[in-house]
Design a protein around this motif. Structure first.
Motif: not given
Length: 189
Positions: A2-5, A31-36
Motif C-alpha cells: 500500500i502506498n502512503r503518497i 495521474t498523481i491521484g490515480r497513483l495515490e
C-alpha cells in the motif's frame, strides 16, 4: 504493498497539482491521484519521480500490508483530546525530509532542557547553508574526536559560536567538517 503518497502529500501541505508540477518531467494531478488510490500501478520509475517531488526517500512511499504503521489516533486541542478530522499514518519527521545525513546525540546527564535518556536527532546541513542553524541547537565536530553542542549564536567566516545548553561559556568551532541541526527530540515518558 500500500502506498502512503496521500498521507505524505497531506503532511507536507501539497495539492495533487503541486506534486504533479514538481515531478520531472511534470505530469497531471489526475495521474498523481490515480497513483495515490492504486487505480494505476506505482512502478519504480513513478515511485522515484514522486519521492523526488515530495522530497522524501522512495521507500517512505510504501508500507507493508501486514505491518501496522502508527496511526494518528487523536489530536490534542485546547478543549482536550479529540478524534482527528482525517485518519492517516503518523510519519516520523525524519522521514519527511531527505536532505542530509542523520546523527543522534544520546543524553547521559541532564543538561539545560535535556534530560538523561533523551535522544536528540540532528540532520546535517550543507556547509553553505550553516545559517539555517542560527538560534537552534547544533552539533559540530572538533579536533581529536571531540564535539561541540549548543545553540548556534553566530556564524562568521568559517567560525561558529555555540552556547552549550548547560550555560557554560561560549564554544568556538573553526572550519568544522560538517554541522548538524537538531530536528527532533525523543524522550521516553
Amino acid at each position: 504493498m500500500i502506498n502512503r503518497i496521500r498521507d505524505i502529500r497531506a503532511q507536507k501541505g501539497m495539492t495533487l497539482a503541486q506534486v504533479a508540477a514538481a515531478c520531472t518531467p511534470p505530469t497531471t494531478a489526475q495521474t498523481i491521484g490515480r497513483l495515490e488510490t492504486g487505480m494505476r500501478n506505482l512502478s519504480l520509475v513513478w515511485m522515484n519521480k514522486i519521492a523526488a517531488a515530495l522530497d522524501v526517500e522512495p521507500e517512505v512511499l510504501l508500507r507493508s500490508e501486514t505491518a501496522g504503521d502508527p496511526q494518528v489516533t487523536a489530536v490534542l486541542t485546547s478543549d482536550g483530546a479529540d478524534a482527528p478530522r482525517k485518519g492517516g499514518d503518523a510519519l516520523l519527521p525524519t522521514a519527511l525530509a531527505s536532505e542530509g545525513a542523520l546523527r543522534v546525540v544520546a543524553v547521559e546527564a541532564p543538561s539545560g532542557e535535556y534530560r538523561s535518556g533523551d535522544q536528540i536527532w540532528l540532520r546535517e546541513l550543507p556547509l553553505d547553508q550553516v545559517n539555517r542553524g542560527l538560534n537552534r541547537d547544533v552539533l559540530a565536530p572538533q579536533p581529536a574526536g571531540r564535539f561541540a553542542f549548543g545553540r548556534l549564536l553566530q556564524h562568521e567566516g568559517g567560525t561558529l559560536t555555540l552556547l552549550p545548553p548547560s550555560g557554560q561559556k561560549h564554544v568556538t568551532v573553526k572550519d568544522p567538517a560538517w554541522i548538524a541541526v537538531a530536528e527532533m527530540l525523543v524522550r521516553k515518558l
